[in-house]
Design a protein around this motif. Sequence first.
Motif, short mmCIF file in Angstrom:
data_model
loop_
_atom_site.label_atom_id
_atom_site.label_comp_id
_atom_site.label_asym_id
_atom_site.label_seq_id
_atom_site.Cartn_x
_atom_site.Cartn_y
_atom_site.Cartn_z
N ASN A 89 -52.44 36.58 87.55
CA ASN A 89 -51.85 37.77 88.16
C ASN A 89 -52.32 38.98 87.35
OD1 ASN A 89 -50.25 39.97 88.79
ND2 ASN A 89 -48.44 38.73 89.23
N CYS B 16 -43.50 37.86 92.69
CA CYS B 16 -44.77 37.35 93.23
C CYS B 16 -45.45 38.41 94.10
CB CYS B 16 -44.53 36.13 94.11
SG CYS B 16 -43.84 34.72 93.24
N HIS C 216 -49.44 42.30 86.74
CA HIS C 216 -48.05 42.31 86.29
C HIS C 216 -47.79 43.33 85.19
CE1 HIS C 216 -48.48 39.50 82.68
NE2 HIS C 216 -49.66 39.47 83.25
N LEU D 297 -45.83 43.03 97.12
CA LEU D 297 -44.90 42.58 96.09
C LEU D 297 -43.60 42.13 96.75
CD1 LEU D 297 -44.55 42.55 92.94
CD2 LEU D 297 -43.36 44.73 93.21
N GLY E 196 -42.00 43.40 87.66
CA GLY E 196 -43.27 42.90 87.12
C GLY E 196 -43.44 41.40 87.25
N SER E 197 -42.34 40.67 87.32
CA SER E 197 -42.42 39.21 87.40
C SER E 197 -42.26 38.68 88.82
CB SER E 197 -41.36 38.57 86.49
OG SER E 197 -41.71 38.80 85.15
N HIS F 152 -45.04 46.35 85.68
CA HIS F 152 -43.98 46.58 84.69
C HIS F 152 -43.92 48.06 84.30
CE1 HIS F 152 -41.44 45.34 81.15
NE2 HIS F 152 -41.86 46.54 80.76
N ASP G 250 -42.85 34.89 89.69
CA ASP G 250 -44.21 34.40 89.45
C ASP G 250 -44.29 33.87 88.02
OD1 ASP G 250 -46.87 33.95 89.00
OD2 ASP G 250 -47.56 35.87 89.82
N THR H 85 -46.54 35.43 84.87
CA THR H 85 -46.27 36.81 84.45
C THR H 85 -45.47 36.80 83.15
OG1 THR H 85 -44.21 36.88 85.72
CG2 THR H 85 -46.19 37.71 86.82
#
Length: 285
Positions: free
Chosen positions: A124, A162, A127, A168, A159-160, A131, A174, A177
Amino acid sequence: MKSFSTKGIVLIVCLTLVLVGAWRYRAGRDWTPTLTINTPHYTIYSSATPEQTETVGKIADSLYDAYGAFLSSLNLSVKHKGIHKMKLFATREEFRNHNLITDWAEAFYQKPYCYQYFSEEERNPYHWMIHEATHQLNQEVANLSVSKWVDEGLADYFGSSCIISNRLVIGTIDPNTYPVWWLHLLAKSGDLEADKMNGSVIPLRAIISASGGPNIDESFNLYYLHWWSLMHFLLHGEAGKYRDGVSRIMTGESDVEGFEKHFGPIEAIEIEWYAYVLELKRKEL
Ligand SMILES: [Zn+2]
């Protein structure tokens, strides 16, 4: 033989520091983007490839849309509309050299720019950007004035999430991340009190108050895991019964007093959050 006076030595040291400082400053300013693109919500100054830059723009716009929808779902409003700025570096090395990064930062937000590189080698590659861009939206769109655990918790939460078909999908997780890929460091034994003793759980009171926990420079992955999992729990745990409280702490007090006012006693929430963490681990994220 002529010797340097103390004053002379101080002068030489100062001049050296000034020259080194000037060189570092110049090194920090000598970056010229090879292209600039404009998307509906961002201007991106980039040295990455046109394709990478376009994709980052699409994902950033998707974050912007998801963030707006998130605010409305909490009955919060967009406080400020405008175009946000990013600098996208082609490589990690270029990002670190230009910005004189010597610590563990992989991206950062310093108003008015988000700074990041295109991390081609990661599954990814977005990420870190998401964030930091969430910190940017927290400040520039929602005008939040919140405690660190909320600001970081939201940045980790987005940020985490998927990315599916360049979109997003918030609330999903995900495993590729940060900080989710460190989840094995959290709650190692499966027993809350034992984990506080073995250091794999930081008491939530220390997380909320930002005091009394381990040294953050030595345990930063663990702090990020707590910020992320606590925010995820408050938004999705216990059938969503704490979402209204999240809305209130985003616009009001998010210190210990505010937390207990909106969610209840920290130690009671800690038990529910801990069970939520074990469930996340059981799913082998
Ligand atoms: Zn952050």
